[in-house]
Design a protein around this motif. Structure first.
Motif, PDB file in Angstrom:
ATOM      1  N   THR A  28      33.231  18.453 119.929  1.00  0.00           N
ATOM      2  CA  THR A  28      34.276  19.472 119.967  1.00  0.00           C
ATOM      3  C   THR A  28      35.598  18.904 119.457  1.00  0.00           C
ATOM      4  O   THR A  28      36.300  19.555 118.679  1.00  0.00           O
ATOM      5  N   ALA A  29      35.922  17.695 119.880  1.00  0.00           N
ATOM      6  CA  ALA A  29      37.167  17.052 119.434  1.00  0.00           C
ATOM      7  C   ALA A  29      37.137  16.840 117.927  1.00  0.00           C
ATOM      8  O   ALA A  29      38.141  17.080 117.239  1.00  0.00           O
ATOM      9  N   THR A  31      35.436  18.599 115.684  1.00  0.00           N
ATOM     10  CA  THR A  31      35.545  19.921 115.064  1.00  0.00           C
ATOM     11  C   THR A  31      36.985  20.405 115.075  1.00  0.00           C
ATOM     12  O   THR A  31      37.492  20.903 114.068  1.00  0.00           O
ATOM     13  N   GLN A  32      37.655  20.239 116.207  1.00  0.00           N
ATOM     14  CA  GLN A  32      39.053  20.673 116.296  1.00  0.00           C
ATOM     15  C   GLN A  32      39.950  19.828 115.401  1.00  0.00           C
ATOM     16  O   GLN A  32      40.869  20.349 114.781  1.00  0.00           O
ATOM     17  N   GLN A  35      39.533  21.059 111.917  1.00  0.00           N
ATOM     18  CA  GLN A  35      40.229  22.338 111.749  1.00  0.00           C
ATOM     19  C   GLN A  35      41.737  22.130 111.613  1.00  0.00           C
ATOM     20  O   GLN A  35      42.387  22.768 110.786  1.00  0.00           O
ATOM     21  N   VAL A  36      42.294  21.240 112.408  1.00  0.00           N
ATOM     22  CA  VAL A  36      43.731  20.935 112.306  1.00  0.00           C
ATOM     23  C   VAL A  36      44.059  20.382 110.924  1.00  0.00           C
ATOM     24  O   VAL A  36      45.043  20.783 110.298  1.00  0.00           O
TER      25      VAL A  36
END
Length: 167
Positions: A28-29, A31-32, A35-36
């Protein structure tokens, strides 16, 4: 073997759950973070595109001044186009002439007319800055290729070759 056999199985189960949760958290980290990075890149490119409009307007304005030095009778004919806001016409006006003749005239005027030399240098410098900023905002260089294939880029190539700044 300090842990009794009865406690080993629940501890192993808890450890497995913990490892699975840690792995999901890590994914999740990542992926985020991706995205950032994409959002920051998109924002930087959007900001560049908004700013490039002003540079292109300046290039078209400089092309008007170049055209006045280069071909004053065409400038008079095209003034209605300018009144309608079509500044690109002046770039096209220079490009539509016989290239060999135009290159010779540009070279001669560049050598002998200080104001013309300043305009040509300004145009080339501004376009090169635009290309440099495009490269920073677009690693695939699609923007740079687009600018070079547009009339403002064709004029840049013509001017640069005519005055010996490009081969």
């Amino acid at each position: 073997d300090d842990v009794p056999n009865v406690a080993k199985e629940p501890l192993a189960s808890i450890g497995q759950v913990f490892m699975e949760q840690a792995e999901r958290l890590s994914e999740t980290a990542e992926t985020q973070a991706d995205q950032v990075c994409r959002n920051a890149f998109d924002a930087r490119r959007d900001m560049f595109l908004r700013a490039s409009k002003f540079v292109i307007d300046d290039l078209n304005s400089t092309a008007i001044d170049l055209n006045r030095h280069f071909n004053s009778d065409r400038t008079d004919i095209s003034c209605p186009k300018l009144a309608k806001g079509d500044t690109r016409y002046f770039v096209y006006g220079v490009l539509s002439e016989d290239e060999k003749k135009v290159r010779q005239v540009i070279h001669q005027m560049y050598e002998h007319d200080e104001n013309f030399r300043k305009l040509v240098s300004r145009y080339i410098d501004h376009f090169e800055k635009l290309l440099s900023e495009a490269k920073e905002s677009d690693p695939e260089n699609l923007l740079g290729s687009t600018f070079l294939s547009a009339d403002v880029g064709k004029l840049y190539m013509l001017l640069g070759r005519s005055v010996g700044r490009l081969n």
